[in-house]
Scaffold this motif. Structure first.
Motif, short mmCIF file in Angstrom:
data_model
loop_
_atom_site.label_atom_id
_atom_site.label_comp_id
_atom_site.label_asym_id
_atom_site.label_seq_id
_atom_site.Cartn_x
_atom_site.Cartn_y
_atom_site.Cartn_z
N LEU A 14 7.14 0.96 11.60
CA LEU A 14 8.57 1.56 11.83
C LEU A 14 8.32 3.08 11.08
O LEU A 14 8.22 2.80 9.73
CB LEU A 14 9.55 0.76 11.41
CG LEU A 14 11.12 1.29 11.63
CD1 LEU A 14 10.96 1.63 12.98
CD2 LEU A 14 12.13 0.47 11.24
N ARG A 57 6.14 1.96 4.89
CA ARG A 57 6.99 3.48 4.83
C ARG A 57 8.54 3.19 5.12
O ARG A 57 9.23 3.77 4.35
CB ARG A 57 6.58 4.08 5.90
CG ARG A 57 6.96 5.57 5.83
CD ARG A 57 6.60 6.59 7.12
NE ARG A 57 5.30 6.21 7.88
CZ ARG A 57 4.15 6.88 7.49
NH1 ARG A 57 4.39 8.13 6.69
NH2 ARG A 57 2.84 6.59 7.89
N GLN A 62 4.25 5.23 11.19
CA GLN A 62 5.11 6.30 11.55
C GLN A 62 5.62 6.40 12.93
O GLN A 62 5.47 7.39 13.51
CB GLN A 62 4.71 7.67 10.88
CG GLN A 62 5.39 9.04 11.15
CD GLN A 62 6.99 8.94 10.55
OE1 GLN A 62 7.23 7.67 9.70
NE2 GLN A 62 7.89 9.48 11.16
N LYS A 81 0.79 -1.35 0.20
CA LYS A 81 0.07 -0.06 -0.13
C LYS A 81 0.88 1.19 -0.02
O LYS A 81 0.38 2.50 -0.36
CB LYS A 81 -1.00 0.03 1.13
CG LYS A 81 -0.26 0.18 2.46
CD LYS A 81 -1.13 0.37 3.51
CE LYS A 81 -2.23 -0.69 3.89
NZ LYS A 81 -1.30 -1.86 4.62
N1 LLP Z 1 0.08 -3.54 8.03
C1 LLP Z 1 -1.14 -2.93 8.29
C2 LLP Z 1 -2.27 -3.93 8.55
C3 LLP Z 1 -1.50 -1.89 7.78
O1 LLP Z 1 -2.48 -1.14 8.00
C4 LLP Z 1 -0.39 -1.11 7.44
C5 LLP Z 1 -0.60 0.51 7.23
C6 LLP Z 1 0.95 -1.55 7.33
C7 LLP Z 1 1.03 -2.87 7.58
C8 LLP Z 1 2.08 -0.74 6.90
O2 LLP Z 1 2.22 0.18 7.80
P1 LLP Z 1 3.72 1.15 7.51
O3 LLP Z 1 4.71 0.26 7.78
O4 LLP Z 1 3.80 1.54 6.34
O5 LLP Z 1 3.80 1.99 8.78
N2 LLP Z 1 -1.14 6.92 4.41
C9 LLP Z 1 -0.69 7.18 5.82
C10 LLP Z 1 -0.31 5.75 6.36
C11 LLP Z 1 -1.50 4.88 6.25
C12 LLP Z 1 -0.95 3.41 7.10
C13 LLP Z 1 -2.02 2.39 6.93
N3 LLP Z 1 -1.62 0.87 7.40
C14 LLP Z 1 0.42 8.04 5.64
O6 LLP Z 1 0.96 8.57 4.70
O7 LLP Z 1 1.10 8.35 6.55
#
Ligand code: LLP
Length: 382
Positions: free
Chosen positions: A225, A265, A188, A45
């Motif tokens: 993270l 991220r 984040q 995503k």
């Molecule tokens: N796993 C699940 C179930 C999630 O919902 C998400 C992100 C991730 C993994 C990955 O998270 P990360 O490692 O990227 O933090 N559009 C927002 C961020 C939304 C995140 C949604 N879920 C932004 O631009 O800050």
């Protein structure tokens, strides 16, 4: 940044530095492979650009999807289906069918009705679907309220008190195979203590399940993270060493268990920049505005989450002045940042918004009939 290679490219566009991406991926592999049974899935995503996906695939990461469209995209990129986990609070029937047809590794299930539908569809197809349950651990994360997900009040996951009941139900079903539990507390996150709190909560839950004679093969701790948005040039690689080490130290595993991570991220954030051209510099009564050709349609994070992306002028070394950097869209939230210092800026200058590799290009929209920004890698723009 050497900008000669940008000549003739229509702005705004995304630029991905593949050296940074590859270094990030190497660090992830190096640090996670110190521990037995650790598997990293890239949360697609964050960025589904096929060129970026190809590099991530070469590094051997698995995938975390949240839609049928994402499953299709990663299969097109050549990721093996048996490394895909599929999360999401509202999976449609066709998406579940696709996951079962392609034999994905595991569904992260968020409710009993969803579990029932997965079982029914698997029966129709004469197959068995692996499932983990997303448990809401009621662990807060120190991050923006729009991107915290692990509190009891959030819509995500199954409540801890229902855990045994739901697992028993899954174990009684003919065409699902219960594998383990899944969590994700937010995005984040820079305070490592938040992840420690999650690990400790998982230990408690695991003890409880053991008493109920329920065994887990998989523990999926999700992602979250964070990256250094304020100083991306000084800190291009997130702190994977401490991140994996804290799970190794705090998460108590049983024999044969695997730990799965879903990082988005932290994998792609720092390799991407949004490159935009200055259309006008406007001097108001109290402010100077740099009006660029990128808008909130190209990078929505400042408007949606009050995010600050570091902004630099790539074509000026004139003395610094103070500006608001804004886009051309007719919305007062179309502001990238206020009162920031940039080298003296004029029409035609090229501006980079850094740390835009995650949730940048993928969240772009066609509002105002604007053309979607293209993403280029440093491999193709030499
Ligand atoms: N796993 C699940 C179930 C999630 O919902 C998400 C992100 C991730 C993994 C990955 O998270 P990360 O490692 O990227 O933090 N559009 C927002 C961020 C939304 C995140 C949604 N879920 C932004 O631009 O800050």
């Amino acid at each position: 940044m050497n900008i000669d290679k940008f000549k003739g490219i229509r702005t705004p566009f995304y630029y991905y530095d593949t050296d940074i991406l590859r270094q990030t991926l190497n660090t992830i592999n190096e640090e996670s492979q110190k521990y037995q049974g650790y598997h990293v899935h890239y949360a697609v995503k964050a960025n589904a650009n096929i060129k970026v996906l190809n590099i991530i695939k070469e590094a051997g990461l698995g995938i975390d999807c949240v839609s049928g469209g994402e499953i299709e995209q990663v299969l097109r990129a050549g990721f093996p289906a048996d490394k895909i986990v599929f999360a999401g609070v509202g999976k449609s029937d066709w998406e579940i069918e696709l996951g079962i047809d392609k034999d994905i590794f595991c569904f992260n299930v968020e409710s009993i009705p969803e579990l029932e539908v997965i079982n029914e569809i698997a029966i129709q197809k004469g197959k068995t679907a692996n499932v983990c349950f997303r448990i809401n651990p009621n662990v807060g994360a120190h991050t923006h309220s729009n991107i915290t997900t692990g509190l009891a009040e959030n819509k995500f996951g199954i409540a801890m008190e229902d855990m045994e009941k739901v697992i028993r139900l899954a174990q009684s079903m003919s065409n699902v195979c219960f594998k383990g539990i899944h969590f994700h507390i937010g995005s984040q996150i820079l305070e490592m203590d938040d992840f420690i709190a999650l690990a400790e909560r998982i230990n408690e839950l695991q003890d409880r399940l053991e008493k109920a004679n329920i065994k887990l093969e998989i523990i999926n701790v999700g992602g979250g993270l964070g990256i250094d948005y304020a100083n991306p040039q000084a800190n291009p690689i997130p702190n994977f060493k401490d991140y994996f080490a804290l799970y190794n130290k705090h998460l108590k595993l049983r024999e044969g268990q695997t730990v799965h991570f879903e990082l988005g991220r932290a994998v792609v954030g720092q390799c991407g920049s949004l490159i935009t051209k200055v259309n006008y510099v406007k001097k108001g009564a109290v402010k100077q505005f740099v009006i660029v050709d990128a808008g909130m349609t190209d990078l929505i994070r400042p408007a949606l989450y009050d995010a600050h992306h570091k902004i630099v002028n790539l074509t000026s070394d004139a003395p610094e002045e103070t500006y608001d950097v804004v886009g051309p869209i007719c919305e007062s939230s179309d502001v990238f940042d206020k009162d920031i210092k940039l080298n003296g800026t004029k029409r035609g200058d090229l501006i980079a918004m850094l740390s835009a590799g995650a949730y940048g290009e993928i969240m772009a929209s066609g509002y105002n009939c604007r053309v979607l920004p293209v993403g280029y890698t440093s491999d193709e723009l030499k």
